[in-house]
Structures are given as structure tokens and as C-alpha cells.
Design a protein around this motif. Structure first.
Motif, PDB file in Angstrom:
ATOM      1  N   TYR A 777      -8.365  -2.611   6.289  1.00 53.02           N
ATOM      2  CA  TYR A 777      -9.277  -3.751   6.355  1.00 53.02           C
ATOM      3  C   TYR A 777      -9.860  -4.027   4.971  1.00 53.02           C
ATOM      4  O   TYR A 777     -10.389  -3.114   4.315  1.00 53.02           O
ATOM      5  N   LYS A 778      -9.743  -5.277   4.527  1.00 53.70           N
ATOM      6  CA  LYS A 778     -10.292  -5.712   3.244  1.00 53.70           C
ATOM      7  C   LYS A 778     -11.539  -6.528   3.507  1.00 53.70           C
ATOM      8  O   LYS A 778     -11.513  -7.479   4.301  1.00 53.70           O
ATOM      9  N   PHE A 779     -12.592  -6.167   2.865  1.00 57.71           N
ATOM     10  CA  PHE A 779     -13.837  -6.908   3.027  1.00 57.71           C
ATOM     11  C   PHE A 779     -13.761  -8.174   2.188  1.00 57.71           C
ATOM     12  O   PHE A 779     -13.734  -8.128   0.959  1.00 57.71           O
ATOM     13  N   SER A 780     -13.685  -9.317   2.869  1.00 53.68           N
ATOM     14  CA  SER A 780     -13.381 -10.575   2.195  1.00 53.68           C
ATOM     15  C   SER A 780     -14.439 -10.988   1.186  1.00 53.68           C
ATOM     16  O   SER A 780     -14.151 -11.708   0.229  1.00 53.68           O
ATOM     17  N   GLN A 781     -15.659 -10.545   1.376  1.00 49.97           N
ATOM     18  CA  GLN A 781     -16.730 -10.925   0.463  1.00 49.97           C
ATOM     19  C   GLN A 781     -16.908  -9.916  -0.671  1.00 49.97           C
ATOM     20  O   GLN A 781     -17.839 -10.002  -1.447  1.00 49.97           O
ATOM     21  N   SER A 782     -16.020  -8.947  -0.738  1.00 48.51           N
ATOM     22  CA  SER A 782     -16.124  -7.945  -1.802  1.00 48.51           C
ATOM     23  C   SER A 782     -14.730  -7.521  -2.222  1.00 48.51           C
ATOM     24  O   SER A 782     -13.733  -8.071  -1.773  1.00 48.51           O
ATOM     25  N   ASN A 784     -13.582  -4.454  -1.738  1.00 50.63           N
ATOM     26  CA  ASN A 784     -13.459  -3.146  -1.114  1.00 50.63           C
ATOM     27  C   ASN A 784     -12.425  -3.159   0.013  1.00 50.63           C
ATOM     28  O   ASN A 784     -12.241  -4.173   0.694  1.00 50.63           O
ATOM     29  N   THR A 785     -11.781  -2.011   0.218  1.00 45.28           N
ATOM     30  CA  THR A 785     -10.774  -1.855   1.263  1.00 45.28           C
ATOM     31  C   THR A 785     -10.997  -0.534   1.977  1.00 45.28           C
ATOM     32  O   THR A 785     -11.300   0.482   1.344  1.00 45.28           O
ATOM     33  N   LEU A 786     -10.831  -0.566   3.284  1.00 42.56           N
ATOM     34  CA  LEU A 786     -10.971   0.628   4.105  1.00 42.56           C
ATOM     35  C   LEU A 786      -9.692   0.800   4.914  1.00 42.56           C
ATOM     36  O   LEU A 786      -9.150  -0.167   5.442  1.00 42.56           O
ATOM     37  N   GLY A 787      -9.186   2.041   4.998  1.00 40.95           N
ATOM     38  CA  GLY A 787      -7.952   2.251   5.753  1.00 40.95           C
ATOM     39  C   GLY A 787      -7.879   3.625   6.376  1.00 40.95           C
ATOM     40  O   GLY A 787      -8.526   4.575   5.921  1.00 40.95           O
ATOM     41  N   GLY A 808       2.152  19.470  19.940  1.00 40.15           N
ATOM     42  CA  GLY A 808       2.082  18.201  19.236  1.00 40.15           C
ATOM     43  C   GLY A 808       0.782  18.074  18.475  1.00 40.15           C
ATOM     44  O   GLY A 808      -0.191  18.791  18.724  1.00 40.15           O
ATOM     45  N   PHE A 809       0.746  17.151  17.522  1.00 35.93           N
ATOM     46  CA  PHE A 809      -0.456  16.989  16.708  1.00 35.93           C
ATOM     47  C   PHE A 809      -0.534  15.577  16.146  1.00 35.93           C
ATOM     48  O   PHE A 809       0.460  14.839  16.117  1.00 35.93           O
ATOM     49  N   VAL A 810      -1.725  15.211  15.702  1.00 34.72           N
ATOM     50  CA  VAL A 810      -1.972  13.962  14.988  1.00 34.72           C
ATOM     51  C   VAL A 810      -2.757  14.305  13.728  1.00 34.72           C
ATOM     52  O   VAL A 810      -3.808  14.947  13.800  1.00 34.72           O
ATOM     53  N   ILE A 811      -2.247  13.912  12.599  1.00 29.70           N
ATOM     54  CA  ILE A 811      -2.955  14.072  11.323  1.00 29.70           C
ATOM     55  C   ILE A 811      -3.616  12.740  10.988  1.00 29.70           C
ATOM     56  O   ILE A 811      -2.946  11.710  10.898  1.00 29.70           O
ATOM     57  N   VAL A 812      -4.929  12.768  10.826  1.00 28.84           N
ATOM     58  CA  VAL A 812      -5.690  11.559  10.519  1.00 28.84           C
ATOM     59  C   VAL A 812      -6.065  11.586   9.044  1.00 28.84           C
ATOM     60  O   VAL A 812      -6.752  12.504   8.576  1.00 28.84           O
ATOM     61  N   ASN A 813      -5.591  10.605   8.316  1.00 32.53           N
ATOM     62  CA  ASN A 813      -5.950  10.432   6.913  1.00 32.53           C
ATOM     63  C   ASN A 813      -6.763   9.154   6.769  1.00 32.53           C
ATOM     64  O   ASN A 813      -6.719   8.268   7.633  1.00 32.53           O
ATOM     65  N   GLY A 814      -7.484   9.030   5.682  1.00 34.08           N
ATOM     66  CA  GLY A 814      -8.275   7.829   5.475  1.00 34.08           C
ATOM     67  C   GLY A 814      -8.593   7.617   4.015  1.00 34.08           C
ATOM     68  O   GLY A 814      -8.504   8.536   3.189  1.00 34.08           O
ATOM     69  N   PHE A 815      -8.929   6.389   3.683  1.00 28.82           N
ATOM     70  CA  PHE A 815      -9.339   6.087   2.316  1.00 28.82           C
ATOM     71  C   PHE A 815     -10.311   4.923   2.320  1.00 28.82           C
ATOM     72  O   PHE A 815     -10.333   4.098   3.249  1.00 28.82           O
ATOM     73  N   VAL A 816     -11.108   4.862   1.296  1.00 27.28           N
ATOM     74  CA  VAL A 816     -11.955   3.701   1.038  1.00 27.28           C
ATOM     75  C   VAL A 816     -11.883   3.416  -0.452  1.00 27.28           C
ATOM     76  O   VAL A 816     -11.979   4.337  -1.278  1.00 27.28           O
ATOM     77  N   GLU A 817     -11.649   2.160  -0.796  1.00 33.21           N
ATOM     78  CA  GLU A 817     -11.504   1.766  -2.193  1.00 33.21           C
ATOM     79  C   GLU A 817     -12.572   0.740  -2.546  1.00 33.21           C
ATOM     80  O   GLU A 817     -12.758  -0.255  -1.839  1.00 33.21           O
ATOM     81  N   PHE A 818     -13.268   1.014  -3.633  1.00 33.56           N
ATOM     82  CA  PHE A 818     -14.333   0.143  -4.104  1.00 33.56           C
ATOM     83  C   PHE A 818     -13.897  -0.523  -5.404  1.00 33.56           C
ATOM     84  O   PHE A 818     -13.506   0.161  -6.351  1.00 33.56           O
ATOM     85  N   GLY A 819     -13.983  -1.862  -5.443  1.00 32.94           N
ATOM     86  CA  GLY A 819     -13.743  -2.579  -6.682  1.00 32.94           C
ATOM     87  C   GLY A 819     -15.018  -2.622  -7.502  1.00 32.94           C
ATOM     88  O   GLY A 819     -15.976  -3.301  -7.144  1.00 32.94           O
TER      89      GLY A 819
END
Length: 873
Positions: A777-782, A784-787, A808-819
Motif C-alpha cells: 500500500y502506497k500512501f498517496s499523500q506521502s 511512504n509504502t507499507l507491505g 506446514g508453516f507461514v513466514i510473515v515478512n513486512g516492510f515500511v518505506e519512508f520517503g
């Protein structure tokens, strides 16, 4: 006469003035600005107006002077964005702005891997996935092999660290490690000719960094006829070229682990039709586990330069890799419950998600080298690839529909692989008794009695392998002729691959601890010390001293091939290919012999020194045989309309063995008596659909594998089975709006062993369902991106006997990017955020039910958080 002459001069002068005025009146300045969907300037975008081209400056501005008035086609493109084409009218000074939308890897993207001519995905009769650099960042990988887990159909067991991963495709088995049926390439040529060389797998010599523009992965299809030993597929790392000016620099470090890395890359035009790209990385630190020393230490440098001509181009490229990374072997894991419903957990005192068998107490491995000399291996070297390569790629369009291309490369490869492997994990009493009744254990560092709380001891076999000479030459030459609707390609692949390595293994005893485990000495009932500083054998007597060895072999492969394409109608295209691989193998290999040797030069022969494993150079096994196999493929693609198509494909090929068969006492002078080939046949039916905001790719597949057996070092056994599988691959991406994107993949596989004692069972480590789901998700007014990324699989069996289940398993990864500001961004990424204990393989195939069992298994690393500050220019 003079009057006439003056009149003509005046008329000529007047006409010149009029022509100049007219010329200025019919031309103007064309300019504009190129921005992204957020209004940010796109620097270095390529802008083509008619026959002229330029690039945008640091403000995203482009300018063309003296453009003739009238209609003109303007095309704007940049890596990671969709190409934008406008028809415009130039009237004097004209401004035309562009807004580029980010690329969603749709089916109009041109494919170059595993095809004789570049085609769009929509028009290709192969299953192919493209992953660009931005998408790779979103999955927050901690190693190159983790990138492959987001590719449908690919099973990547990335629990071994930066290399030494097991990679398979579409239910095809992992019988002896590495990537046997799948070829890893860099810019269209294999990294190594064989993907499953013991302790020298192709991924060890491959690093992902910011030099890579994208990764293309094909499954099945034409892979078997366009590359050797690749009937399952090809994963190709495609480098940036610098045709579009720009670069980046990034510094990343672990927030909850010790690691530091810096990447720099830049590319630009340096003249008319001349451009270059250069970059690399350097890193240092422990990594996501805690080995007790600087495990990650080294880097990579890459450079390429391209000259374009009117009818073609020449690229010269080079790479220097010198890197170190810890190799993680199976670890002690506690298992309770039943085989069908087990509970996997960490052993007391050893956290399976962060622990390591490496230790400051076991920093070196000393013994006899391949020539009988004393030598020492540094455990901190881990996986230590050294690769120096230089190559050239030539592509020209000749007259009358002829095309010629040649891609050739020399690689000078060597290095080291050293890692502690737990040959056994058992109670202290059990280990002590194996040396004789009444034997006792004590800590080697201070002589105190063994008293670790969990009561467990690991029998360590130090996998110490010198990669002496892995040099190779690769060359792929092809020529193509286009006849109206028919295209004919003839090619010739040539490769010479050296495999020279020395196995120099020793045996130790070590406590089970995740905090610098101490070495353990053993004393017999009479008080005689049977070990020295934890080392109880120069060799591996627990495995019959199998594994002091030396290989000096060379593999000379020639492979002519041909491919025919037919555009039967505007919508139907047909393709067929055939290839013949001919391999000549020569050299020698030697096993072990026991001798007495004063290793520490103290004048006394200790118990371990009374039986020292050495390479039996006096009784080398001569190797001189050849092999040959035919690969072929037939495919068809039907374009239903400009938005959708379907394809069918059948292919059959083989993968030749290298060192994996130089172990079993066969006749290595007779190619007819060598089990050197494993065969794979695949059938596919695929459907591709493009939407205005995304795409869908679906492929039904079936495969049949016929294996002739290969040696697996970790189990000291020959694996020999046949397999069949069928399943479904799904891949999709969809832009809900300009800010929200969903991307994912799904693979269902039903695989079965079809021979031997396990006939009818499911192949080991093969889940029925693998999947990944990556929303961003990209914050349209900034800026920044979250994923997030969800990468998982259902349960699988530990071994072919189908007793012990790996959950079985699920690996959850994440990131947040700030401009932060123009070109500058901050990225915080988390891998395995839920700290899931995910098991990818197990040495044990069954447990004693409803008791506490200790097995040796490889888990994925636990939670790790990193921060990256990057600047694009």
C-alpha cells in the motif's frame, strides 16, 4: 552583364533569407517533464521523439531543439514503469508532460530467458515469472535462495544460509542436494555446468545485489533444449546495463542482529551508442544467527560496457566475487507427539531459530591435506566462494533476415566450504558408552566434568572441503533466419567445467548449546584420554572413514541444438526444439587411507593420531567415460485476443551427474555402465490473461522423473527413485487502485514415488501446497509504502518412508518505506515477524511416538529486523 550579375546575387541573398526564415518557422523546441504517479520527477527516463532520443535531467525535464512542426510520436520509458507513448503536434515551442505508472509485471513484458527470440509473456508458450528489484525488496529476503520462494512452482529450502540451498521445481525430487534439474544462470549462461555439485552448488557462487535489474524464472518449456542439465527450468539473473542513466547507494544493518552492508551501483551513457554499468556490495557481521564470529565478510564487484551499432551491439562484462557466509547444517530439534501429528520445538538451551553449531571453541580444523601435507581450515570461512569472470555478448541483425548472437564467458572459481555437521545428537551417557563402557566426558577448555543442563552431546563431523578448481568456460552461439512466418535457429553450446575439490573431515564432540558450545573430551575407563581439545578422530570413523577424498575431474560438453518457430496464423504460433548433449569426462578421484601421523608435532602419538585419514594418492580411481542424451520440446501458443492466450507444451530432457556418482565403485572407464543421467519429462497447459490493472497466469503441469541414483553426503547414502507429479501453478497481480496492489502465487502439487521400497509414497520434503501473498500500500499523500508478504506451505514428510511429518508453516515478512526527501528513503524490513519455527528438512524419518525425541533438522531463521537508508540518483 554586370547588372544581370548583381540582380542574381540579390535574388540569391533574398532566397537564402526566406529559406532560413521558413526553416525557423517550421521548427520549435519540444520539452516537458516526466513524473511518477505521486508527482515525483523520474530522473534518467529515456525519451524518444521521432528519430531523436534523450534522457530526463535531475528535475525530470527533457528537451529537444529544432523539432519540425507537425505530428510526432513520443515514447517515454524507465525501468520499473510502464512505457508511455503519445501522439503529439509540435507547433513552435511545445510542452508535452508524461506521468509514468509503475510496472505490474504484466504479460506484455518481453522475455529473454529460455527463448530463441525475445517475446512477450502473452505470446510465449512457456511458464515464466519475472521478479524485479523492487518486488524482491518487498519480500524482505535474507539470502538469495529466499528470493526464489516467491516464484510459483519453485521449492527453495533456504535454511542453509547464503548458499547450500536445495532448489527444486514442480514436484521433481531433491535427491542429493542443490539444484539438480534447474539451472541458475547469470545473463543467460550457467553459473556452474552442474547445479548439484557436492559443497559447490551454483547458489554459493551467486549473489543478488543492486546490479540485478530483474530475475526471470521459467519452468519446463524450452529450458531443456536451450541450456544443459536444465529439464526442470532456468532461473536467470539479468544485469542492469546503464542504458538508462541512474544509480543508487544503500547502507543496511541489522537492528536486532549484527550485520552491516553497503551497496553502490551506477550506469550511464558515455557516448553515442555507448553506455556502462558498475556496482557491487561489501558486508561484514555475524548474520541472522549467532555463530560467535564474523560470519558474513566479503562482497562483489560487477561491471559491463555496451557499444551499440546500427545493426547490433557488443557487451563486455566482468565479475569479482569474494565473500564469506556461514553454512548452517541440521540442528538439534525436540519432537514430541506422534509421527503423523508431531510437536516440533527448540531443545532446552538451544534456540533453533537463532542458534548455530559454530563456536569460538571450534575455530579451526587441522589434518592432512590432499598431498599429505599438514593443512588448516578456518571454520570462520564457512562458504567462501571466489569467482573472477569475464565475458562478452554479441548480437547482430544481418542482411536478409539473418541474426547472429554469441555469449561467452570464462570463470575462474575456487573457495572453501567448512561447517560443523551433527552426525549424531544423543545423551552424554550414550555418547560416552560408544567409546567403551566406563568412559567419561569432560569439558576440553577447563577439564571440568560434563554437566550441560539438557544432557545432550553432538557428534560433529566437520565438513571441511577445499574447492580447489571450479573454473569453467561457457559459450552459446546461435544463428537465426526468419522466412516470412518461419524462424529457424541453429545453435552450439560449449562448456568445460573443472571439478577439483578435497574433502578433509574430522570428528569432534560438542555440547548442545546456542551460546558458543564448548568442546568435550572423552576418557576411557582406564583414565586414558581418547581425544584432544574435543577432537577424537582425524577422519569420520562413525561413518566408516568414508569421507577423506580428492576429486580432479574435467567435464567437456558439446551441445548442438535447433529450434523452429512457425506463425501459423496471426493468432497461432508453434515452436519445436531439439538438443543433443555430449559429455566427455576424464580425471581421477581418490578415497581414504588410514595412517599414523603426529599432527601436532609434539613427539607423541595420541589416540586420534594413531589412525589419521589421508587421501589415498597411491590408489587413485581413473575416470574416462562419455555420456550423451537428446532433449526435445514441442509447444503452441494461441492468442485469443490482445488480452489473453493459452499454450500447450511437452518437453523431455535429462540432467547429467558429476561428482555424485564418483563414490559407488562403478566402472568409470565405460560410459554404458555409469548411472550418469537422470531423465525428466513434462507436459503443460497454460492460460494467460491480462487485465487493465493486473494479470493472471495459470498452468497445469505433469512431470515424470527417472533417476539412476546419486550420493548424498549428509546421509552417507545413495538415493535412487523414480517419481511422477501433477499440479497447478497460479500467479497474479492486481492494482485495486493506484495505491493498493495485491500480488501472489499458488502451487498445488501431487507427487508420488513410482519405484523401489517406497513405491506409492510421497517424495520427502514435498508439500502439496506452496503459496505466497504480497499486499503493498502506497500512501498517496506521502512518499511512504507499507507491505507484507506471507510465504507458506502445507505439511510434508521428512523422508521417503512417509512416517515423520514436518508441519506446514507461514513466514510473515513486512516492510515500511519512508520517503525522506527527493531520492532519499528509509526502509525498515522484518523477516519472519512471528518468529515461526519452520522446518524444511530432517535427517530422521521417524520418531518414537509419545516420548521426547531429538532429531537433526534445518529450520528457517527466526525474526530479524533490518534498516536500509538508500539514495537514488
Amino acid at each position: 552583364m554586370k547588372k544581370i550579375t548583381n540582380f542574381l546575387k540579390n535574388m540569391f541573398f533574398l532566397m537564402a533569407i526566406l529559406l532560413i526564415n521558413q526553416a525557423f518557422a517550421q521548427s520549435g523546441v519540444l520539452s516537458g517533464k516526466v513524473t511518477d504517479s505521486k508527482g515525483e520527477a523520474v530522473i534518467g527516463a529515456n525519451v524518444v521523439a521521432g528519430s531523436n532520443s534523450t534522457m530526463t535531467d535531475s528535475n525530470g525535464i527533457y528537451t529537444f531543439s529544432s523539432v519540425s512542426n507537425g505530428s510526432i510520436t513520443i515514447t517515454t520509458s524507465y525501468i520499473g514503469f510502464q512505457t508511455n507513448v503519445k501522439e503529439a503536434i509540435v507547433e513552435g515551442n511545445t510542452t508535452i508532460d508524461f506521468v509514468l505508472q509503475e510496472e505490474t509485471s504484466d504479460l506484455n513484458e518481453v522475455v529473454v530467458t529460455g527463448v530463441v527470440n525475445p517475446k512477450t509473456k502473452l505470446k510465449s508458450s512457456v511458464s515464466i515469472t519475472t521478479v524485479n528489484a523492487k518486488q524482491i525488496e518487498q519480500s524482505a529476503p535474507r539470502s538469495t535462495a529466499e528470493i526464489f520462494r516467491t516464484i510459483p512452482g519453485i521449492r527453495s529450502e533456504s535454511s542453509g544460509g547464503e548458499g547450500n540451498s536445495n532448489i527444486s521445481v514442480r514436484g521433481v525430487p531433491i535427491s542429493s542436494g542443490g539444484s539438480k534439474y534447474l539451472q541458475i544462470q547469470e545473463d543467460g549462461l550457467p553459473v556452474l555446468l552442474y547445479g548439484d555439485i557436492s559443497f559447490g552448488t551454483a547458489d554459493i557462487f551467486t549473489r543478488f545485489d543492486r546490479n540485478v535489474a530483474k530475475i526471470e524464472a521459467i519452468r519446463g518449456g524450452s529450458a531443456s533444449t536451450l541450456s544443459s542439465n536444465s529439464p526442470g527450468g532456468i532461473i536467470n539473473f539479468i544485469s542492469k546495463t546503464g542504458k538508462t542513466e541512474g544509480g543508487s547507494m544503500a547502507t543496511s544493518f541489522g537492528l536486532d542482529y549484527n550485520d552491516f552492508r553497503t551497496d553502490v551501483e551506477y550506469g550511464s551513457r558515455i557516448g553515442e551508442g555507448l553506455y556502462f554499468h558498475v556496482g557491487g556490495f561489501y558486508r561484514a557481521g555475524e548474520g541472522v544467527r549467532s555463530p560467535g564470529f564474523t560470519a558474513n565478510n566479503g562482497g562483489q564487484f560487477k561491471f559491463n560496457i555496451t557499444k551499440e551499432f546500427e545493426n547490433g551491439s557488443v557487451t563486455i562484462y566482468t565479475k569479482f566475487l569474494n565473500d564469506r557466509a556461514a553454512a548452517y547444517m541440521p540442528m538439534p530439534i525436540k519432537v514430541t507427539g506422534t509421527n503423523s501429528d508431531p510437536n516440533w520445538d527448540s531443545v532446552s538451551g538451544y534456540d533453533a531459530t537463532t542458534g548455530a553449531l559454530q563456536s569460538v571453541y571450534l575455530s579451526q580444523n587441522v589434518g592432512l591435506g590432499p598431498d599429505g601435507e599438514l593443512r588448516r581450515g578456518k571454520v570462520a570461512d564457512g562458504m567462501h566462494p571466489v569467482s573472477k569472470t569475464i565475458g562478452a555478448s554479441i548480437n547482430f541483425d544481418l542482411l536478409n533476415g539473418w541474426k547472429l548472437s554469441n555469449n561467452g564467458r570464462f570463470s575462474f572459481n575456487n573457495g572453501q566450504f567448512i561447517a560443523p555437521f551433527p552426525a549424531e545428537v544423543a545423551s552424554a551417557a550414550s555418547i560416552a558408552n560408544s567409546f567403551g563402557a566406563g568412559s567419561t566426558l569432560s569439558y576440553a577448555n577447563d577439564g571440568s566434568a560434563f554437566n550441560t543442563a539438557n544432557g545432550l552431546v553432538a557428534r560433529i563431523h566437520m565438513f571441511d572441503v577445499q574447492l580447489n578448481n571450479f573454473n569453467n568456460f561457457m559459450n552459446d552461439f546461435r544463428i537465426t533466419k526468419k522466412y516470412d512466418k518461419v524462424g529457424i535457429t541453429a545453435g552450439y553450446f560449449k562448456s568445460i567445467q573443472n571439478i577439483s575439490m578435497s574433502w578433509l573431515w574430522n570428528s569432534y564432540l560438542q555440547e548442545v548449546s546456542d551460546n558458543n558450545p564448548r568442546l568435550i573430551n572423552v576418557t576411557d575407563a582406564s583414565g586414558n584420554l581418547l581425544s584432544q581439545n574435543g577432537l577424537y578422530a582425524y577422519g569420520v570413523p562413525y561413518w566408516g572413514n568414508c569421507c577423506t577424498r580428492n576429486y580432479d575431474t574435467q567435464y567437456n560438453v558439446s551441445a548442438p541444438y535447433a529450434n523452429v518457430t512457425l506463425d501459423a496464423t496471426e493468432k497461432l504460433s508453434l515452436e519445436g526444439g531439439i538438443r543433443y548433449d555430449k559429455g566427455q569426462v576424464d580425471g581421477s578421484f581418490s578415497g581414504a587411507v588410514q595412517t599414523v601421523y603426529d599432527i601436532n608435532n609434539d613427539g607423541d602419538i595420541s589416540t586420534p593420531e594413531s589412525s589419521v585419514s589421508a587421501v589415498d594418492t597411491a590408489n587413485a580411481n581413473a575416470v574416462d567415460y562419455s555420456y550423451g542424451y537428446v532433449s526435445y520440446t514441442l509447444g503452441a501458443n494461441y492468442l485469443l485476443n490482445e488480452q489473453q492466450s493459452f499454450f500447450v507444451r511437452y518437453s523431455k530432457g535429462a540432467s547429467a551427474k558429476a561428482d555424485r556418482i564418483l563414490f559407488s565403485g562403478l566402472n568409470y572407464l565405460d560410459g554404458d555402465k555409469i548411472n550418469s543421467l537422470d531423465y525428466l519429462a513434462q507436459a503443460e497447459f497454460g492460460y494467460k490473461r491480462k487485465f487493465s490493472k493486473g494479470y493472471l497466469y495459470a498452468t497445469l503441469f505433469s512431470s515424470a522423473t527417472t533417476e539412476e541414483g546419486g550420493f548424498e553426503a549428509s546421509s552417507n547414502s545413495i538415493i535412487d527413485n523414480d517419481y511422477k507429479s501433477y499440479g497447478l501453478e497460479l500467479e497474479s497481480s492486481y492494482d485495486v487502485n493506484e495505491d493498493l496492489n495485491f500480488r501472489g502465487g499458488f502451487t498445488y502439487t501431487k507427487a508420488e514415488i513410482t519405484s523401489g521400497a517406497n513405491d506409492g509414497n510421497q517424495p520427502r520434503r514435498q508439500p502439496k501446497l506452496m503459496y505466497n501473498f504480497i499486499p503493498t500500500y502506497k500512501f498517496s499523500q506521502s512518499k511512504n509504502t507499507l507491505g507484507l508478504s506471507f510465504i507458506g506451505q502445507t505439511k510434508a514428510y521428512a523422508q521417503d518412508n512417509n512416517d515423520l511429518v514436518m508441519n506446514g508453516f507461514v513466514i510473515v515478512n513486512g516492510f515500511v518505506e519512508f520517503g525522506l526527501t527527493k531520492g532519499l528513503s528509509l526502509n525498515v524490513a522484518g523477516n519472519n515477524l512471528l518468529d515461526t519455527l519452520a522446518i524444511t528438512e530432517s535427517e530422521e524419518g521417524s520418531i518414537t511416538e509419545n516420548t521426547t525425541n531429538i532429531v537433526r533438522a534445518r529450520p528457517l531463521p527466526g525474526r530479524s529486523i533490518s534498516m536500509t537508508l538508500s539514495y537514488k540518483f
